[in-house]
Write a protein that holds these residues in place. Structure first.
Motif, PDB file in Angstrom:
ATOM      1  N   LYS A 225      27.408   6.957  74.959  1.00 29.26           N
ATOM      2  CA  LYS A 225      26.310   7.192  73.819  1.00 29.26           C
ATOM      3  C   LYS A 225      24.896   6.468  74.967  1.00 29.26           C
ATOM      4  O   LYS A 225      25.856   5.120  76.451  1.00 29.26           O
ATOM      5  CB  LYS A 225      26.138   5.768  72.481  1.00 29.26           C
ATOM      6  CG  LYS A 225      27.145   6.239  71.256  1.00 29.26           C
ATOM      7  CD  LYS A 225      26.723   5.535  69.856  1.00 29.26           C
ATOM      8  CE  LYS A 225      27.099   6.216  69.246  1.00 29.26           C
ATOM      9  NZ  LYS A 225      28.991   5.229  68.980  1.00 29.26           N
ATOM     10  N   PRO A 226      24.740   6.710  75.119  1.00 25.31           N
ATOM     11  CA  PRO A 226      23.501   7.824  74.179  1.00 25.31           C
ATOM     12  C   PRO A 226      24.172   8.665  74.079  1.00 25.31           C
ATOM     13  O   PRO A 226      23.381   9.182  73.068  1.00 25.31           O
ATOM     14  CB  PRO A 226      22.241   7.454  74.442  1.00 25.31           C
ATOM     15  CG  PRO A 226      21.909   7.110  75.802  1.00 25.31           C
ATOM     16  CD  PRO A 226      23.568   6.826  76.746  1.00 25.31           C
ATOM     17  N   PHE A 227      25.166   9.166  75.340  1.00 22.09           N
ATOM     18  CA  PHE A 227      25.070  10.743  75.273  1.00 22.09           C
ATOM     19  C   PHE A 227      25.842  11.696  74.211  1.00 22.09           C
ATOM     20  O   PHE A 227      26.667  10.867  73.676  1.00 22.09           O
ATOM     21  CB  PHE A 227      25.685  10.996  76.663  1.00 22.09           C
ATOM     22  CG  PHE A 227      24.745  10.833  77.580  1.00 22.09           C
ATOM     23  CD1 PHE A 227      23.671  11.319  78.164  1.00 22.09           C
ATOM     24  CD2 PHE A 227      25.131   9.406  78.230  1.00 22.09           C
ATOM     25  CE1 PHE A 227      22.688  10.461  78.676  1.00 22.09           C
ATOM     26  CE2 PHE A 227      23.729   8.863  79.387  1.00 22.09           C
ATOM     27  CZ  PHE A 227      22.587   9.431  79.670  1.00 22.09           C
ATOM     28  N   CYS A 228      25.348  12.611  74.325  1.00 22.42           N
ATOM     29  CA  CYS A 228      26.686  13.393  73.285  1.00 22.42           C
ATOM     30  C   CYS A 228      27.631  13.995  73.370  1.00 22.42           C
ATOM     31  O   CYS A 228      28.116  13.754  75.416  1.00 22.42           O
ATOM     32  CB  CYS A 228      25.966  14.803  72.937  1.00 22.42           C
ATOM     33  SG  CYS A 228      26.754  16.377  72.161  1.00 22.42           S
ATOM     34  N   ASP A 229      29.458  13.358  73.439  1.00 25.28           N
ATOM     35  CA  ASP A 229      30.140  14.064  73.777  1.00 25.28           C
ATOM     36  C   ASP A 229      31.063  15.342  72.500  1.00 25.28           C
ATOM     37  O   ASP A 229      31.898  15.532  73.016  1.00 25.28           O
ATOM     38  CB  ASP A 229      31.329  12.966  73.936  1.00 25.28           C
ATOM     39  CG  ASP A 229      31.855  12.387  72.397  1.00 25.28           C
ATOM     40  OD1 ASP A 229      31.458  12.902  71.585  1.00 25.28           O
ATOM     41  OD2 ASP A 229      32.839  11.135  72.841  1.00 25.28           O
ATOM     42  N   GLY A 230      30.706  15.949  71.843  1.00 28.90           N
ATOM     43  CA  GLY A 230      30.892  16.839  70.543  1.00 28.90           C
ATOM     44  C   GLY A 230      31.123  16.633  70.302  1.00 28.90           C
ATOM     45  O   GLY A 230      31.988  17.030  69.437  1.00 28.90           O
ATOM     46  N   THR A 231      31.118  14.992  69.698  1.00 27.72           N
ATOM     47  CA  THR A 231      32.870  14.590  68.300  1.00 27.72           C
ATOM     48  C   THR A 231      31.463  15.005  66.855  1.00 27.72           C
ATOM     49  O   THR A 231      32.294  15.351  65.699  1.00 27.72           O
ATOM     50  CB  THR A 231      32.346  12.635  68.094  1.00 27.72           C
ATOM     51  OG1 THR A 231      32.969  12.473  69.680  1.00 27.72           O
ATOM     52  CG2 THR A 231      33.011  12.519  67.198  1.00 27.72           C
TER      53      THR A 231
END
Length: 250
Positions: A225-231
């Protein structure tokens, strides 16, 4: 105050738009940027190939609060659910320039940089041959065009194509805007796709690197976070907005 780093290839706009990440709550979006829904569209081989527009939003408030905990009953907007839901709001991204930790895949005419930590699982990198293989054949016109296309369609900016002869990144110029990504193939809702070099800060003054393509977590479960990691794909996050055929997705 520490200056904001700027990733090469990022357009420098007048920055009338900005996003501030509340460390315990939503994304505060300033300037009323254009915002719409987009669906990932597959090719005939069943891999991600393009985007199709969905709902467009007219942001009336300035700022407007967008949900980042994943629990709002009024997606994409915050309804205060972050105060009562069980989620971890911690901003764990290290804010090191994405390219500093990127792997480099070398080809005859192009290089490909790849920072897997920022993968948003949009899967454009698999269309008509995996991009890591295509770059090795970039002296072939078709392979070169596919390498550039697949890299540029990566919403997270995880992948970037480098023109070795010109000594510059090949980066599509994106208009500043926000996109709510939807993934019909995976039957889930994806991240907030921030396009065109919109500045992102947090409420304690952290200035995140300015980039042309950024994906911010909307499901509340990313480990970066705050970035997306595909979860969002593994937990099958659904925002409840109309789906590809107009039906509510939950």
């Amino acid at each position: 105050m520490k200056e904001r780093k700027i990733e090469p290839g990022t357009p420098l706009n007048d920055h009338k738009y900005s996003i501030v990440v509340d460390r315990k709550g939503p994304y505060m979006v300033y300037g009323r940027p254009p915002m719409k829904q987009q669906f990932i569209v597959q090719n005939e081989e069943g891999t991600s190939w393009s985007y199709r527009d969905g709902i467009e939003f007219d942001l009336e408030d300035d700022p407007v609060a967008l949900c980042r905990c994943g629990a709002s009953k009024n997606h994409p907007f915050c309804d205060g659910s972050h105060l009562t839901t069980n989620w971890d709001p911690s901003l764990t991204a290290d804010n090191i320039p994405l390219l500093d930790n990127a792997d480099v895949f070398d080809g005859p005419e192009l290089e490909l940089t790849d920072n897997e930590k920022y993968c948003a699982f949009a899967r454009f990198c698999d269309a008509y041959g995996k991009v890591w293989n295509l770059v090795e054949e970039s002296d072939d016109k078709e392979a070169r065009e596919l390498t550039v296309r697949e890299a540029n369609y990566c919403p997270a900016g995880r992948l970037k194509a480098w023109d070795k002869e010109k000594g510059e990144f090949i980066e599509n110029r994106l208009t500043p805007s926000l996109v709510l990504l939807e993934d019909p193939q995976e039957r889930c809702s994806g991240p907030l796709f921030v396009r065109g070099g919109i500045p992102i800060d947090d409420t304690e003054g952290v200035k995140y690197e300015l980039r042309n393509r950024v994906t911010l977590c909307r499901c509340g479960a990313s480990s970066n976070k705050p970035f997306c990691d595909g979860t969002h794909a593994s937990i099958r996050f659904r925002d409840g907005l109309p789906g590809p055929h107009g039906e509510a997705k939950r």
